[in-house]
Design a protein around this motif. Structure first.
Motif, PDB file in Angstrom:
ATOM      1  N   THR A  25       0.907  -1.261  -0.005  1.00  0.00           N
ATOM      2  CA  THR A  25       0.024  -0.108  -0.017  1.00  0.00           C
ATOM      3  C   THR A  25       0.698   1.265   0.179  1.00  0.00           C
ATOM      4  N   PHE A  26       1.873   1.328   0.882  1.00  0.00           N
ATOM      5  CA  PHE A  26       2.853   2.342   0.935  1.00  0.00           C
ATOM      6  C   PHE A  26       3.447   2.504  -0.444  1.00  0.00           C
ATOM      7  N   ALA A  27       3.978   1.658  -1.165  1.00  0.00           N
ATOM      8  CA  ALA A  27       4.510   1.576  -2.685  1.00  0.00           C
ATOM      9  C   ALA A  27       3.344   2.058  -3.660  1.00  0.00           C
ATOM     10  N   LEU A  28       2.000   1.575  -3.465  1.00  0.00           N
ATOM     11  CA  LEU A  28       0.957   2.050  -4.216  1.00  0.00           C
ATOM     12  C   LEU A  28       0.658   3.532  -4.252  1.00  0.00           C
ATOM     13  N   VAL A  29       0.533   3.840  -2.943  1.00  0.00           N
ATOM     14  CA  VAL A  29       0.259   5.426  -2.535  1.00  0.00           C
ATOM     15  C   VAL A  29       1.297   6.429  -3.128  1.00  0.00           C
ATOM     16  N   GLY A  30       2.589   5.713  -3.280  1.00  0.00           N
ATOM     17  CA  GLY A  30       3.567   6.540  -3.468  1.00  0.00           C
ATOM     18  C   GLY A  30       4.259   7.420  -2.518  1.00  0.00           C
ATOM     19  N   PHE A  31       4.388   6.854  -1.347  1.00  0.00           N
ATOM     20  CA  PHE A  31       4.947   7.059  -0.071  1.00  0.00           C
ATOM     21  C   PHE A  31       6.533   7.123  -0.246  1.00  0.00           C
ATOM     22  N   PRO A  32       6.932   8.792  -0.169  1.00  0.00           N
ATOM     23  CA  PRO A  32       8.528   8.664  -0.215  1.00  0.00           C
ATOM     24  C   PRO A  32       9.377   7.712   0.215  1.00  0.00           C
ATOM     25  N   GLY A  33      10.415   7.247  -0.808  1.00  0.00           N
ATOM     26  CA  GLY A  33      11.178   6.205  -0.571  1.00  0.00           C
ATOM     27  C   GLY A  33      10.842   4.948  -1.152  1.00  0.00           C
ATOM     28  N   LEU A  34       9.629   4.803  -1.167  1.00  0.00           N
ATOM     29  CA  LEU A  34       9.169   3.296  -1.791  1.00  0.00           C
ATOM     30  C   LEU A  34       9.076   3.202  -3.200  1.00  0.00           C
ATOM     31  N   SER A  35       9.032   2.162  -4.013  1.00  0.00           N
ATOM     32  CA  SER A  35       9.230   2.164  -5.436  1.00  0.00           C
ATOM     33  C   SER A  35       8.004   3.185  -6.030  1.00  0.00           C
ATOM     34  N   GLY A  36       6.814   2.946  -5.770  1.00  0.00           N
ATOM     35  CA  GLY A  36       5.800   3.647  -6.398  1.00  0.00           C
ATOM     36  C   GLY A  36       5.947   5.121  -6.264  1.00  0.00           C
ATOM     37  N   PHE A  37       6.659   5.765  -5.342  1.00  0.00           N
ATOM     38  CA  PHE A  37       6.916   7.208  -5.102  1.00  0.00           C
ATOM     39  C   PHE A  37       7.791   7.693  -6.256  1.00  0.00           C
ATOM     40  N   PHE A  38       8.780   6.959  -6.443  1.00  0.00           N
ATOM     41  CA  PHE A  38       9.761   7.310  -7.696  1.00  0.00           C
ATOM     42  C   PHE A  38       9.128   7.520  -8.924  1.00  0.00           C
ATOM     43  N   SER A  39       8.415   6.232  -9.490  1.00  0.00           N
ATOM     44  CA  SER A  39       7.638   6.292 -10.618  1.00  0.00           C
ATOM     45  C   SER A  39       6.447   7.074 -10.689  1.00  0.00           C
ATOM     46  N   LYS A  40       5.570   7.219  -9.982  1.00  0.00           N
ATOM     47  CA  LYS A  40       4.436   8.005  -9.759  1.00  0.00           C
ATOM     48  C   LYS A  40       4.805   9.726  -9.814  1.00  0.00           C
ATOM     49  N   ASP A  41       5.567   9.754  -9.042  1.00  0.00           N
ATOM     50  CA  ASP A  41       5.907  11.270  -8.887  1.00  0.00           C
ATOM     51  C   ASP A  41       6.934  11.733 -10.214  1.00  0.00           C
TER      52      ASP A  41
END
Length: 654
Positions: A396-412
């Motif tokens: 979930t943290f990766a999905l919502v783009g929480f800073p530092g996790l994988s989804g953060f880098f790609s979504k931002d």
């Protein structure tokens, strides 16, 4: 590589899963259940190891390949062949597809262990992996279309795997028919490519394309269309079907009728990512049409926001994750439309890991709940299922783009790319992807609080038997959680700001939004620090806070809000009534047309006029002829005189 000829390695990657599928499918009864899962897991495992080797060879040694492997036939001068294009884009997709598929195969042992169709299911998912590999490894449109259709066919079999359920049969037919709409446009696009370029080979088409940048065609007489716009939009219609973009998205939520492992495979690494990959692969064509890019951008933006909103009101745990997939596919599509192809593909990669993690985590919950999927009957599962719960939080943290996790880098990166884009529709797209951050955060944390926290809401019997899933289920969750945390930080610089993709992706200088972002790139630390001060992070926190407030602290409020906002709630609950509109127009329209063709065409025209009408004419003529066949000589003599008179009249006129 591995002591094998390089072409042999490339061939083994797709053929190993195919061999496992054949063994499990055709010889499942002889090799048994364990034989079926070992054959397919070994096949996909070999493909995964070889794919990692290919990835290292391509990206460290620079060894790429583009060539024909086997010439199948030549028809009308068109070479129909199997060929591979192995470059950085392909090698990345190969690793993602095979690794996620391997995790799903292992997980399936625990999830499907009591199912009577055990061997058949393993055969299907291995065949699915083969189909996707043939798609991503192709170097020509013909093989691309083969993989495209094979993925669609196997998805039909998997969505309807439990064929005794009416809902499963309805869902797989729906998926098949909706994808046929997209595939029709895709096929027309391929036909247009061959018609104007004279070849189906990628590299040849890409080399010729710039010379057709100004070519006009007339689909409607008197109206000029840009050839490249027509081709790109037709190809994108195919992507809209496969990658479930509005308005061809309706099949994806219903695909949840299939077993959870296939939900993870369809939504994470295969099928739905095929359209994203295809558009990225065709970047040399799309860069020649800003109109097509705008269409891609706007469609993706609509999907990202409006499909995410539906996820807010879903109570089925798998459907929440399904609408999350729709929304995230919209983000990827927006990136493609903004010419940030690398960012879209980067998000495809990170999303594959954390979305597979979330789906398999949902499946772990469903196992523990004895196949109950309604989150309103869950709650408090964290103390019973700590591994599933912790990995779900990571996903979930990766999905919502929480800073530092994988989804953060790609979504931002996608959000910033759209912000820098000047393509028509980019302002609307920026609003959608930014607002989508709040929506994504809210429904994601809502799922966590309803499922893993608060008071247990299940019946006593279920609560007494709650326990963590077996290792065969939890180990894949842990292995998927690792890249969900670290993969973004590892690959953001080479993929977005380096030369990772090389010539795999082409971007026109005037569209190079990632080039503009590169000027402000100073490393991972400053990027994360900037993210902590940016609007998306505060929207993520706001969504988290609202989810906690409504589903952990004041749990009576959601029902009250639903009652006070009935129109909005009903609109989202009914998915904007798009299914009903389609049913009323296309399904009922087809039935009405059928009734007209039956009653007018068949009953009145064919049976009434042609069949019965011809019989009536013959009957009337024969009845009249019978009246002149009297048997009297003077009647015949009179007829002869009249006939002679008519003949003489005709001859005298001449």
């Amino acid at each position: 590589m591995f002591g094998l000829d390089i072409k042999t390695v490339y061939l083994l990657v797709p053929l190993a899963p195919l061999a496992g599928a054949i063994l499990a499918g055709l010889f499942g009864k002889k090799i048994g259940r364990s034989g079926a899962h070992w054959a397919t897991i070994l096949g996909v495992g070999i493909a995964c190891v070889l794919s990692i080797g290919v990835f290292i060879d391509v990206n460290q040694n620079g060894n790429t390949f583009n060539g024909e492997i086997y010439k199948w036939a030549v028809s009308g001068g068109i070479p129909l062949s199997v060929g591979f294009l192995i470059d950085p884009l392909t090698s990345m997709m190969m690793v993602v597809v095979t690794f996620v598929s391997l995790m799903v195969h292992i997980y399936t042992i625990g999830y499907m262990h009591e199912d009577p169709g055990y061997q058949r299911f393993f055969s299907y998912i291995a065949l699915f992996t083969f189909s996707m590999l043939m798609l991503v490894m192709s170097n020509n449109f013909l093989q691309l279309f083969f993989g495209w259709e094979a993925v669609g066919l196997v998805s039909y079999l998997l969505i309807g795997f439990w064929y005794t359920r009416d809902t499963a049969i309805y869902a797989n037919l729906k998926a098949f028919l909706v994808n046929r709409v997209g595939d029709f446009g895709f096929l027309l696009g391929i036909a247009a490519v061959y018609m104007h370029f004279g070849t189906l080979d990628y590299s040849a088409v890409f080399a010729i394309a710039p010379s057709h940048a100004e070519t006009q065609v007339q689909i409607i007489p008197g109206v000029d269309w840009s050839l490249m716009t027509v081709i790109c939009i037709l190809l994108f219609i195919g992507a809209m079907g496969k990658s479930a973009q509005v308005p061809l998205h309706v099949w994806l939520p219903d695909s949840m009728e299939g077993p959870t492992p296939i939900s993870a495979l369809i939504h994470a690494a295969t099928m739905v990512t095929a359209g994203i990959f295809m558009v990225a692969r065709m970047s040399p064509l799309y860069e020649l049409s800003t109109t097509a890019l705008s269409v891609v951008l706007v469609i993706g933006a609509i999907t990202a926001l409006f499909m995410g909103l539906i996820g807010i009101v879903q109570n089925d745990i798998k459907r929440v994750v399904a609408y999350s997939t729709l929304s995230q596919l919209g983000y990827m599509t927006v990136a493609l439309g903004a010419s940030a192809y690398a960012a879209g593909v980067f998000h495809l990669m990170t999303h594959a890991f954390f979305k597979a993690l979330l789906f398999l985590g949902a499946g772990s919950v469903i196992i523990a709940m004895h196949h109950e999927q309604d989150m309103r009957k869950m709650g408090g599962l964290m103390k019973y299922m700590p591994i599933t719960g912790v990995t779900a939080w990571i996903g979930t943290f990766a999905l919502v783009g929480f800073p530092g996790l994988s989804g953060f880098f790609s979504k931002d990166a996608i959000i910033e790319s759209v912000h820098h884009s000047n393509i028509w529709g980019s302002g609307f797209a920026y609003f959608c992807v930014t607002a989508g951050v709040l929506v994504t955060s809210f429904y994601s944390f809502r799922l966590l609080y309803m499922t893993f926290h608060g008071k247990p809401r299940m019946d006593k019997h279920t609560e007494e038997h709650l326990k963590e899933s077996p290792l065969v289920v939890t180990v894949p969750l842990i292995l998927l959680a690792i890249p969900s945390i670290i993969i973004g930080a590892i690959f953001i610089e080479p993929m977005l700001f380096g030369k990772f993709f090389g010539d795999s992706i082409k971007v026109a200088a005037e569209h190079d939004v990632l080039g503009e972002l590169k000027q402000g790139w100073h490393g991972i630390g400053p990027f994360v620090a900037h993210g902590l001060k940016a609007l998306p992070f505060f929207l993520t926190l706001l969504g988290w806070f609202l989810a906690w407030l409504l589903y952990s602290r004041f749990t009576h409020l959601p029902d009250l809000i639903a009652q006070r906002t009935k129109l909005v709630y009903r609109t989202l609950e009914n998915k904007y009534w798009i299914d009903e509109i389609y049913f009323a127009t296309f399904a009922n329209g087809a039935r009405a047309l059928g009734r007209v063709l039956w009653k007018v065409g068949d009953v009145r025209l064919i049976d009434g006029l042609i069949v019965n009408g011809s019989a009536w004419v013959v009957g009337r003529v024969s009845a009249w002829i019978r009246t002149i066949q009297s048997g009297y000589v003077y009647h015949y003599a009179f007829a002869m005189i009249i006939g002679l008179f008519l003949l003489l009249t005709l001859f005298l006129k001449r």
